[in-house]
Design a protein around this motif. Sequence first.
Motif, PDB file in Angstrom:
ATOM      1  N   ALA A  70      40.561  21.163  39.832  1.00 45.36           N
ATOM      2  CA  ALA A  70      39.319  21.868  40.164  1.00 45.36           C
ATOM      3  C   ALA A  70      38.789  22.627  38.953  1.00 45.36           C
ATOM      4  O   ALA A  70      37.596  22.585  38.646  1.00 45.36           O
ATOM      5  CB  ALA A  70      39.561  22.842  41.312  1.00 45.36           C
ATOM      6  N   PRO A 245      34.810  22.731  45.373  1.00 46.44           N
ATOM      7  CA  PRO A 245      34.742  21.507  46.184  1.00 46.44           C
ATOM      8  C   PRO A 245      35.690  20.422  45.678  1.00 46.44           C
ATOM      9  O   PRO A 245      36.262  19.670  46.479  1.00 46.44           O
ATOM     10  CB  PRO A 245      33.275  21.075  46.047  1.00 46.44           C
ATOM     11  CG  PRO A 245      32.536  22.342  45.766  1.00 46.44           C
ATOM     12  CD  PRO A 245      33.470  23.133  44.900  1.00 46.44           C
ATOM     13  N   SER A 246      35.863  20.340  44.348  1.00 46.05           N
ATOM     14  CA  SER A 246      36.814  19.375  43.806  1.00 46.05           C
ATOM     15  C   SER A 246      38.237  19.747  44.179  1.00 46.05           C
ATOM     16  O   SER A 246      39.073  18.870  44.433  1.00 46.05           O
ATOM     17  CB  SER A 246      36.686  19.299  42.277  1.00 46.05           C
ATOM     18  OG  SER A 246      35.554  18.550  41.916  1.00 46.05           O
ATOM     19  N   GLY A 248      39.003  21.284  46.929  1.00 44.66           N
ATOM     20  CA  GLY A 248      39.091  20.873  48.323  1.00 44.66           C
ATOM     21  C   GLY A 248      39.285  19.379  48.451  1.00 44.66           C
ATOM     22  O   GLY A 248      40.123  18.903  49.235  1.00 44.66           O
ATOM     23  N   GLU A 249      38.526  18.635  47.651  1.00 43.22           N
ATOM     24  CA  GLU A 249      38.638  17.169  47.681  1.00 43.22           C
ATOM     25  C   GLU A 249      40.043  16.717  47.311  1.00 43.22           C
ATOM     26  O   GLU A 249      40.676  15.925  48.025  1.00 43.22           O
ATOM     27  CB  GLU A 249      37.626  16.555  46.708  1.00 43.22           C
ATOM     28  CG  GLU A 249      37.755  15.058  46.550  1.00 43.22           C
ATOM     29  CD  GLU A 249      37.664  14.608  45.106  1.00 43.22           C
ATOM     30  OE1 GLU A 249      38.251  13.560  44.788  1.00 43.22           O
ATOM     31  OE2 GLU A 249      37.008  15.295  44.302  1.00 43.22           O
ATOM     32  N   GLN A 250      40.534  17.222  46.185  1.00 41.80           N
ATOM     33  CA  GLN A 250      41.847  16.798  45.722  1.00 41.80           C
ATOM     34  C   GLN A 250      42.968  17.321  46.613  1.00 41.80           C
ATOM     35  O   GLN A 250      43.985  16.660  46.791  1.00 41.80           O
ATOM     36  CB  GLN A 250      42.062  17.244  44.277  1.00 41.80           C
ATOM     37  CG  GLN A 250      41.271  16.433  43.271  1.00 41.80           C
ATOM     38  CD  GLN A 250      41.722  14.990  43.217  1.00 41.80           C
ATOM     39  OE1 GLN A 250      42.895  14.699  43.009  1.00 41.80           O
ATOM     40  NE2 GLN A 250      40.792  14.068  43.403  1.00 41.80           N
ATOM     41  N   ARG A 380      31.014  13.822  39.880  1.00 36.26           N
ATOM     42  CA  ARG A 380      31.590  15.111  39.464  1.00 36.26           C
ATOM     43  C   ARG A 380      30.947  15.608  38.182  1.00 36.26           C
ATOM     44  O   ARG A 380      30.686  16.805  38.018  1.00 36.26           O
ATOM     45  CB  ARG A 380      33.097  14.969  39.269  1.00 36.26           C
ATOM     46  CG  ARG A 380      33.881  14.695  40.531  1.00 36.26           C
ATOM     47  CD  ARG A 380      35.379  14.727  40.265  1.00 36.26           C
ATOM     48  NE  ARG A 380      36.123  14.138  41.376  1.00 36.26           N
ATOM     49  CZ  ARG A 380      36.668  12.934  41.361  1.00 36.26           C
ATOM     50  NH1 ARG A 380      36.576  12.176  40.272  1.00 36.26           N
ATOM     51  NH2 ARG A 380      37.316  12.475  42.411  1.00 36.26           N
ATOM     52  N   THR A 385      30.018  17.632  43.512  1.00 36.85           N
ATOM     53  CA  THR A 385      31.404  17.566  43.962  1.00 36.85           C
ATOM     54  C   THR A 385      31.536  17.650  45.485  1.00 36.85           C
ATOM     55  O   THR A 385      32.543  17.214  46.046  1.00 36.85           O
ATOM     56  CB  THR A 385      32.226  18.689  43.309  1.00 36.85           C
ATOM     57  OG1 THR A 385      31.534  19.946  43.470  1.00 36.85           O
ATOM     58  CG2 THR A 385      32.402  18.430  41.828  1.00 36.85           C
ATOM     59  N   LYS A 386      30.529  18.187  46.157  1.00 38.22           N
ATOM     60  CA  LYS A 386      30.604  18.297  47.620  1.00 38.22           C
ATOM     61  C   LYS A 386      30.576  16.929  48.289  1.00 38.22           C
ATOM     62  O   LYS A 386      31.282  16.699  49.273  1.00 38.22           O
ATOM     63  CB  LYS A 386      29.459  19.168  48.144  1.00 38.22           C
ATOM     64  CG  LYS A 386      29.608  20.643  47.824  1.00 38.22           C
ATOM     65  CD  LYS A 386      28.476  21.466  48.433  1.00 38.22           C
ATOM     66  CE  LYS A 386      28.642  22.949  48.101  1.00 38.22           C
ATOM     67  NZ  LYS A 386      27.531  23.757  48.669  1.00 38.22           N
ATOM     68  N   LEU A 389      33.865  15.345  48.017  1.00 38.05           N
ATOM     69  CA  LEU A 389      34.769  16.010  48.963  1.00 38.05           C
ATOM     70  C   LEU A 389      34.692  15.353  50.342  1.00 38.05           C
ATOM     71  O   LEU A 389      35.719  15.005  50.940  1.00 38.05           O
ATOM     72  CB  LEU A 389      34.413  17.487  49.061  1.00 38.05           C
ATOM     73  CG  LEU A 389      34.972  18.280  50.254  1.00 38.05           C
ATOM     74  CD1 LEU A 389      36.484  18.347  50.195  1.00 38.05           C
ATOM     75  CD2 LEU A 389      34.381  19.681  50.284  1.00 38.05           C
ATOM     76  N   TRP A 390      33.482  15.165  50.853  1.00 37.57           N
ATOM     77  CA  TRP A 390      33.321  14.589  52.188  1.00 37.57           C
ATOM     78  C   TRP A 390      33.764  13.135  52.236  1.00 37.57           C
ATOM     79  O   TRP A 390      34.383  12.693  53.209  1.00 37.57           O
ATOM     80  CB  TRP A 390      31.858  14.714  52.638  1.00 37.57           C
ATOM     81  CG  TRP A 390      31.509  16.090  53.086  1.00 37.57           C
ATOM     82  CD1 TRP A 390      30.734  17.012  52.458  1.00 37.57           C
ATOM     83  CD2 TRP A 390      31.963  16.733  54.288  1.00 37.57           C
ATOM     84  NE1 TRP A 390      30.662  18.189  53.172  1.00 37.57           N
ATOM     85  CE2 TRP A 390      31.411  18.039  54.305  1.00 37.57           C
ATOM     86  CE3 TRP A 390      32.776  16.329  55.345  1.00 37.57           C
ATOM     87  CZ2 TRP A 390      31.646  18.935  55.353  1.00 37.57           C
ATOM     88  CZ3 TRP A 390      33.019  17.239  56.387  1.00 37.57           C
ATOM     89  CH2 TRP A 390      32.449  18.512  56.374  1.00 37.57           C
ATOM     90  N   THR A 392      36.079  11.713  50.417  1.00 35.19           N
ATOM     91  CA  THR A 392      37.540  11.679  50.366  1.00 35.19           C
ATOM     92  C   THR A 392      38.149  12.116  51.694  1.00 35.19           C
ATOM     93  O   THR A 392      39.119  11.510  52.173  1.00 35.19           O
ATOM     94  CB  THR A 392      38.059  12.586  49.238  1.00 35.19           C
ATOM     95  OG1 THR A 392      37.518  12.138  47.992  1.00 35.19           O
ATOM     96  CG2 THR A 392      39.574  12.571  49.165  1.00 35.19           C
TER      97      THR A 392
END
Length: 447
Positions: A70, A245-246, A248-250, A380, A385-386, A389-390, A392
């Motif tokens: 992140a 958000p990254s 959160g994604e990762q 990214r 990045t949001k 996130l969704w 992923t």
Amino acid sequence: MKRLHSLWRENKAEILSIFTIALPTIVDMFVQTLLGFFDLIMVGRLGPEAIASVGLGTAPILTVIPIFFAISVGTTAMVSRAFGSENYQEARDSMSQSLILGIPASLIVTFIFIFFGENILTIISKNQPITEALKYLKVVSLGIPFLCFNIIFSYGFRSISKAKIPMINNTISIFLNIFLNYIFIFILDLGILGAGIATTISRGIVTVIFSFLIVYKKNYCISLTKKDFKINKNICRRLLKVGLPSAGEQSIFRIGMLIFEAMVINLGTLQYAAHKIALTAESFSFNLGLGFSVAGTALVGQHLGAKKYLDAKRAGYLNTFLAMVVMTSFGFLFMVFPKFVISLFTNDQSIVPMASSALRIVSVAQPILAVSMVLSGALRGAGDTKSVLWITAIGMFLVRIPLTYLLLYILNFGLNGAWMVMIVDLTFRGSACFYRFKQGKWRYIEV
């Protein structure tokens, strides 16, 4: 051939820019894969249980890497744009604040794994023994701050098209790790614990080299002085705006992968060892795609910083095309010669057939994996990045995990079922990233 020649002629400058970042990054990733390769060979000589223990001990660390990722995504988005707009003061500020954010993050993670590692491994492993895995986890956890800083340093240099520097540093790291592995695993007879010690020392030495280049050398626009290491709330806020958000994604991806790994572990030690070996073999192709993904992230950010939207869009598509070509080539190798590839890692005939079958299954997904990796990286770089996130989250928790449960525990497909699900997940995420990038809304996002 004519189309390829036309593509080269019309986009020569952009393709050269891509390879300036992608090739050193690919070599860098290849070196890191070799590091895992030699680790696996050396640990593999201790038996399948040792391979499974290292895999189990590594799983929690992979889960928290999103925290560092992140920060590095925020670093890339801001440094690349500042570099593209020639705002070098902001590039330095972004780099220094990234390192400042990395200090508490890495220390907290280290504390958690050292004092609560046994509880974490017990939850993951269920009925599998954790004694050796716990030793490995604790000693590797001591090097987590080094891992954090090395990730940030690497992405910072790639953002300014200096990808050769992390490549050289990680090349040094592999030779150190091989040498130290031999000493600690075999000469000092420390086994799995020795592999962990070698990894931690190697990471620490690379951190020292990076620090020297950043602080004491003044050759780069991200070179820092002591005055730069002051908290800048505005820069930190902007880094976190892109980076959280990254994270959160990762985090979603890694937690999902942890659940996925737990499902595979429950198939038994041999199947899990085959799974880890197949993943290591497939990482040769994966790292090629990652090189183009990193190039896409940096170049999209640089072009947006220079207010060149069309160039940013072209960079995303060109990176995707090049990644598809090279990863499809590896997919062909995995399809036709899977046993040969797996034999590079182990000759254990209880593992080779299972690992070969898994590798052949994933071979067909290499083109769509290229699309997913590169265009998510491009998004990214644009600060979008949001959306990643969704994409992923849906792919992991509505596609991969439910289907894995279905194929493994209800339909009893075994290890092959887990790898079939990977193809479905990758197809969804690749298609979704392509759709989002094609929309073009990412051009309006400010970082």
